[in-house]
Design a protein around this motif. Structure first.
Motif, PDB file in Angstrom:
ATOM      1  N   ARG A  77       0.834  -1.202   0.000  1.00  0.00           N
ATOM      2  CA  ARG A  77       0.000   0.000   0.000  1.00  0.00           C
ATOM      3  C   ARG A  77       0.866   1.249   0.000  1.00  0.00           C
ATOM      4  O   ARG A  77       0.603   2.204  -0.723  1.00  0.00           O
ATOM      5  CB  ARG A  77      -0.923  -0.014   1.235  1.00  0.00           C
ATOM      6  N   SER A  78       1.920   1.241   0.797  1.00  0.00           N
ATOM      7  CA  SER A  78       2.778   2.419   0.931  1.00  0.00           C
ATOM      8  C   SER A  78       3.847   2.516  -0.153  1.00  0.00           C
ATOM      9  O   SER A  78       4.275   3.618  -0.494  1.00  0.00           O
ATOM     10  CB  SER A  78       3.467   2.415   2.295  1.00  0.00           C
ATOM     11  N   ARG A  79       4.289   1.367  -0.651  1.00  0.00           N
ATOM     12  CA  ARG A  79       5.328   1.318  -1.686  1.00  0.00           C
ATOM     13  C   ARG A  79       4.946   0.254  -2.690  1.00  0.00           C
ATOM     14  O   ARG A  79       5.323  -0.907  -2.558  1.00  0.00           O
ATOM     15  CB  ARG A  79       6.686   0.960  -1.064  1.00  0.00           C
ATOM     16  N   PRO A  80       4.162   0.609  -3.719  1.00  0.00           N
ATOM     17  CA  PRO A  80       3.669  -0.391  -4.675  1.00  0.00           C
ATOM     18  C   PRO A  80       4.750  -1.174  -5.411  1.00  0.00           C
ATOM     19  O   PRO A  80       4.451  -2.197  -6.027  1.00  0.00           O
ATOM     20  CB  PRO A  80       2.819   0.435  -5.647  1.00  0.00           C
ATOM     21  N   ASP A  81       6.005  -0.737  -5.327  1.00  0.00           N
ATOM     22  CA  ASP A  81       7.092  -1.497  -5.941  1.00  0.00           C
ATOM     23  C   ASP A  81       7.476  -2.709  -5.098  1.00  0.00           C
ATOM     24  O   ASP A  81       8.216  -3.571  -5.556  1.00  0.00           O
ATOM     25  CB  ASP A  81       8.318  -0.606  -6.179  1.00  0.00           C
ATOM     26  N   LEU A  82       6.965  -2.782  -3.881  1.00  0.00           N
ATOM     27  CA  LEU A  82       7.229  -3.915  -2.986  1.00  0.00           C
ATOM     28  C   LEU A  82       6.040  -4.875  -3.020  1.00  0.00           C
ATOM     29  O   LEU A  82       4.903  -4.464  -3.229  1.00  0.00           O
ATOM     30  CB  LEU A  82       7.464  -3.432  -1.558  1.00  0.00           C
ATOM     31  N   THR A  83       6.326  -6.157  -2.777  1.00  0.00           N
ATOM     32  CA  THR A  83       5.308  -7.207  -2.864  1.00  0.00           C
ATOM     33  C   THR A  83       5.065  -7.848  -1.506  1.00  0.00           C
ATOM     34  O   THR A  83       5.995  -8.084  -0.747  1.00  0.00           O
ATOM     35  CB  THR A  83       5.765  -8.296  -3.860  1.00  0.00           C
ATOM     36  N   HIS A  84       3.797  -8.140  -1.247  1.00  0.00           N
ATOM     37  CA  HIS A  84       3.404  -8.908  -0.065  1.00  0.00           C
ATOM     38  C   HIS A  84       2.720 -10.197  -0.524  1.00  0.00           C
ATOM     39  O   HIS A  84       2.027 -10.212  -1.542  1.00  0.00           O
ATOM     40  CB  HIS A  84       2.450  -8.121   0.826  1.00  0.00           C
ATOM     41  N   LEU A  85       2.925 -11.247   0.252  1.00  0.00           N
ATOM     42  CA  LEU A  85       2.242 -12.522   0.035  1.00  0.00           C
ATOM     43  C   LEU A  85       1.371 -12.788   1.247  1.00  0.00           C
ATOM     44  O   LEU A  85       1.862 -12.785   2.380  1.00  0.00           O
ATOM     45  CB  LEU A  85       3.260 -13.659  -0.143  1.00  0.00           C
ATOM     46  N   THR A  86       0.102 -12.997   1.007  1.00  0.00           N
ATOM     47  CA  THR A  86      -0.844 -13.339   2.063  1.00  0.00           C
ATOM     48  C   THR A  86      -1.318 -14.754   1.813  1.00  0.00           C
ATOM     49  O   THR A  86      -1.832 -15.054   0.734  1.00  0.00           O
ATOM     50  CB  THR A  86      -2.049 -12.375   2.043  1.00  0.00           C
ATOM     51  N   LEU A  87      -1.123 -15.631   2.799  1.00  0.00           N
ATOM     52  CA  LEU A  87      -1.563 -17.025   2.665  1.00  0.00           C
ATOM     53  C   LEU A  87      -2.787 -17.268   3.527  1.00  0.00           C
ATOM     54  O   LEU A  87      -2.881 -16.771   4.652  1.00  0.00           O
ATOM     55  CB  LEU A  87      -0.438 -17.979   3.070  1.00  0.00           C
ATOM     56  N   PHE A  88      -3.709 -18.073   2.987  1.00  0.00           N
ATOM     57  CA  PHE A  88      -4.912 -18.468   3.718  1.00  0.00           C
ATOM     58  C   PHE A  88      -4.769 -19.850   4.324  1.00  0.00           C
ATOM     59  O   PHE A  88      -5.443 -20.183   5.294  1.00  0.00           O
ATOM     60  CB  PHE A  88      -6.129 -18.463   2.789  1.00  0.00           C
ATOM     61  N   GLU A  89      -3.938 -20.665   3.732  1.00  0.00           N
ATOM     62  CA  GLU A  89      -3.666 -22.032   4.204  1.00  0.00           C
ATOM     63  C   GLU A  89      -2.177 -22.292   4.035  1.00  0.00           C
ATOM     64  O   GLU A  89      -1.578 -21.827   3.068  1.00  0.00           O
ATOM     65  CB  GLU A  89      -4.452 -23.066   3.390  1.00  0.00           C
ATOM     66  N   TRP A  90      -1.591 -23.061   4.948  1.00  0.00           N
ATOM     67  CA  TRP A  90      -0.193 -23.438   4.841  1.00  0.00           C
ATOM     68  C   TRP A  90       0.093 -24.575   5.824  1.00  0.00           C
ATOM     69  O   TRP A  90      -0.610 -24.764   6.802  1.00  0.00           O
ATOM     70  CB  TRP A  90       0.750 -22.258   5.094  1.00  0.00           C
ATOM     71  N   ASN A  91       1.127 -25.341   5.456  1.00  0.00           N
ATOM     72  CA  ASN A  91       1.622 -26.441   6.296  1.00  0.00           C
ATOM     73  C   ASN A  91       0.538 -27.446   6.680  1.00  0.00           C
ATOM     74  O   ASN A  91       0.547 -28.003   7.775  1.00  0.00           O
ATOM     75  CB  ASN A  91       2.353 -25.904   7.533  1.00  0.00           C
ATOM     76  N   GLN A  92      -0.379 -27.676   5.746  1.00  0.00           N
ATOM     77  CA  GLN A  92      -1.399 -28.715   5.850  1.00  0.00           C
ATOM     78  C   GLN A  92      -1.292 -29.567   4.593  1.00  0.00           C
ATOM     79  O   GLN A  92      -0.741 -29.113   3.586  1.00  0.00           O
ATOM     80  CB  GLN A  92      -2.802 -28.092   5.928  1.00  0.00           C
ATOM     81  N   PRO A  93      -1.829 -30.786   4.611  1.00  0.00           N
ATOM     82  CA  PRO A  93      -1.832 -31.568   3.366  1.00  0.00           C
ATOM     83  C   PRO A  93      -2.482 -30.764   2.236  1.00  0.00           C
ATOM     84  O   PRO A  93      -3.474 -30.071   2.455  1.00  0.00           O
ATOM     85  CB  PRO A  93      -2.668 -32.801   3.724  1.00  0.00           C
ATOM     86  N   GLU A  94      -1.911 -30.826   1.072  1.00  0.00           N
ATOM     87  CA  GLU A  94      -2.415 -30.142  -0.126  1.00  0.00           C
ATOM     88  C   GLU A  94      -2.300 -28.619  -0.056  1.00  0.00           C
ATOM     89  O   GLU A  94      -2.864 -27.919  -0.895  1.00  0.00           O
ATOM     90  CB  GLU A  94      -3.874 -30.535  -0.415  1.00  0.00           C
TER      91      GLU A  94
END
Length: 166
Positions: free
Chosen positions: A136-153
């Motif tokens: 939001r503050s520096r559009p040249d930077l990237t964020h990754l938002t995960l909804f699921e992780w470290n579970q099967p599949e």
């Protein structure tokens, strides 16, 4: 074109800031009941593409009495995400950069629903693992938002080395 056409697989190094002494929560979901891409206690892990991205993301929430922080490298494997850095993906999601960059906390304080929550809800319903977004503050930077992780599949996320100074 469907949203399916905008899904990409992400593998790589990301970064997460945490308070010194809270390292055991590094791969835990966000503690707050709501944030830019989650509401109602939805499970969410916020990461940045660079250490500077962590510093920028935290800046809006930082308080003078906060304990010191460190930034940790995190490896992400096989995350299927919508890449909202791309205008065509935002268009397919019926959102704009301006809507994505609203300060959700101000809307929430005014008892309004953030448009970012509609996008993340749609992504969750689609079954993707998360979102790639411009800062939001520096559009040249990237964020990754995960909804699921470290579970099967689900994508695998792990600590990838020693922390650096915040």
């Amino acid at each position: 074109m469907t949203l399916q056409a905008h899904i990409k697989t992400v593998v790589g190094r990301f970064w997460r800031a945490t308070f010194i002494g809270q390292e055991h929560h590094l791969l835990s979901p966000a503690q707050a009941p709501r944030g830019r891409w989650h509401h109602s206690h939805q499970k969410t892990l916020y990461l940045s593409g660079t250490p500077d991205g962590c510093r920028i993301a935290v800046k809006a929430y930082q308080r003078s009495d906060d304990p010191p922080r460190r930034i940790f490298p995190i490896d992400v494997k096989q995350a299927r995400v919508l890449d909202l850095r791309k205008p065509e993906t935002r268009e397919a999601c019926a959102t704009t950069l301006a809507e994505m960059h609203v300060f959700w906390a101000d809307l929430h304080a005014a008892d309004q629903h953030s448009p970012t929550w509609e996008v993340s809800d749609a992504a969750r319903a689609l079954g993707v693992d998360g979102l790639l977004t411009p800062s939001r503050s520096r559009p040249d930077l990237t964020h990754l938002t995960l909804f699921e992780w470290n579970q099967p599949e689900a994508p695998q996320v792990s600590l990838a080395g020693k922390p650096i100074d915040f």
